[in-house]
Scaffold this motif. Structure first.
Motif, short mmCIF file in Angstrom:
data_model
loop_
_atom_site.label_atom_id
_atom_site.label_comp_id
_atom_site.label_asym_id
_atom_site.label_seq_id
_atom_site.Cartn_x
_atom_site.Cartn_y
_atom_site.Cartn_z
N GLY A 38 73.10 85.18 72.24
CA GLY A 38 74.79 84.99 72.21
C GLY A 38 74.66 83.25 71.50
O GLY A 38 75.97 82.90 72.16
N LEU A 39 73.40 82.77 70.52
CA LEU A 39 74.02 82.12 70.28
C LEU A 39 74.35 82.32 69.01
O LEU A 39 73.62 82.95 67.80
CB LEU A 39 73.04 80.69 70.68
N ARG A 40 75.57 80.75 67.68
CA ARG A 40 74.69 81.38 66.05
C ARG A 40 75.37 80.11 65.65
O ARG A 40 76.44 79.27 66.04
CB ARG A 40 76.20 82.47 65.52
N THR A 65 86.95 71.09 71.20
CA THR A 65 87.05 70.90 72.85
C THR A 65 86.71 72.67 72.77
O THR A 65 86.15 73.12 74.56
CB THR A 65 87.56 70.87 73.02
N SER A 66 86.15 73.99 72.54
CA SER A 66 86.17 75.16 73.20
C SER A 66 85.56 75.77 72.59
O SER A 66 84.90 76.69 72.94
CB SER A 66 87.10 76.35 71.82
N ASP A 67 84.26 74.78 72.37
CA ASP A 67 82.82 74.88 72.31
C ASP A 67 82.05 74.45 73.04
O ASP A 67 81.98 73.31 73.26
CB ASP A 67 81.89 74.52 70.64
N ASN A 68 82.09 75.69 74.03
CA ASN A 68 80.85 75.35 75.42
C ASN A 68 79.59 75.80 75.31
O ASN A 68 78.49 75.27 75.94
CB ASN A 68 81.44 75.68 76.84
N TYR A 73 71.84 75.05 72.11
CA TYR A 73 71.28 74.49 70.63
C TYR A 73 70.31 73.61 70.36
O TYR A 73 69.47 74.37 69.65
CB TYR A 73 72.25 74.25 69.47
N LEU A 74 69.84 73.04 71.11
CA LEU A 74 69.47 71.54 70.76
C LEU A 74 68.29 72.85 71.19
O LEU A 74 67.13 71.35 70.93
CB LEU A 74 69.54 71.27 72.79
N GLU A 75 67.25 73.24 71.90
CA GLU A 75 66.56 73.48 72.22
C GLU A 75 65.70 74.64 71.28
O GLU A 75 64.58 74.63 71.36
CB GLU A 75 65.78 74.40 73.92
N TRP A 76 66.26 74.56 70.26
CA TRP A 76 65.71 75.87 69.42
C TRP A 76 65.98 74.51 67.62
O TRP A 76 66.05 75.12 66.60
CB TRP A 76 67.26 76.89 68.73
#
Length: 152
Positions: A38-40, A65-68, A73-76
């Protein structure tokens, strides 16, 4: 712009400039790495001391603004940055994140992202993902027939 530039999206052009700049800091980079389902991330950078930075490239206000998902990503990573062009309204970006001003040819770190060191086990996983992603990309370039098999 060159002919190859016309095939790239604005965020990809920013990523190219960011990746070029990261080399001057001793970092190697990969684009579009998936840390978890779910993350890239747009750019992941691996530093000379094993530090891991994530850089998200935003080409416009609407793109930002469309990036929720960005907080996921902070935990990676050890440090998190936004990369934007010189016309981007930087007051929209959170103050507690890094800021890079970029174009398709280079970049400049304007604000260092705060450091939040990864746990050793998470770092090991991310370095392995980085290496695997980079190796698959290289194999896909060297042997385009294998690209579908290695999910490049």
């Amino acid at each position: 712009m060159t002919t190859s530039d016309t095939n790239l999206m604005p965020g990809q052009l920013l990523a190219r400039g960011v990746c070029r700049h990261m080399l001057s800091h001793g970092f190697v980079t990969v684009e579009e790495l998936v840390p978890t389902r779910g993350l890239r991330v747009d750019v992941m950078a691996l530093g000379p001391k094993g530090e891991i930075w994530v850089i998200e490239c935003k080409s416009s206000r609407v793109d930002f603004t469309s990036d929720n998902k960005w907080q996921g990503y902070l935990e990676w990573c050890d440090r998190y940055f936004w990369a934007v062009d010189s016309d981007f309204p930087t007051e929209l970006l959170p103050d507690d994140t890094g800021l890079i001003i970029a174009d398709s040819y280079d970049a400049e770190i304007m604000r260092m992202g705060p450091e939040d060191k990864l746990a050793p086990a998470r770092r090991k996983v991310m370095v392995q993902k980085f290496a695997t992603h980079a190796a698959r990309r290289l194999q896909g370039f060297r042997d385009p027939g294998v690209a579908a098999l290695v999910n490049v």
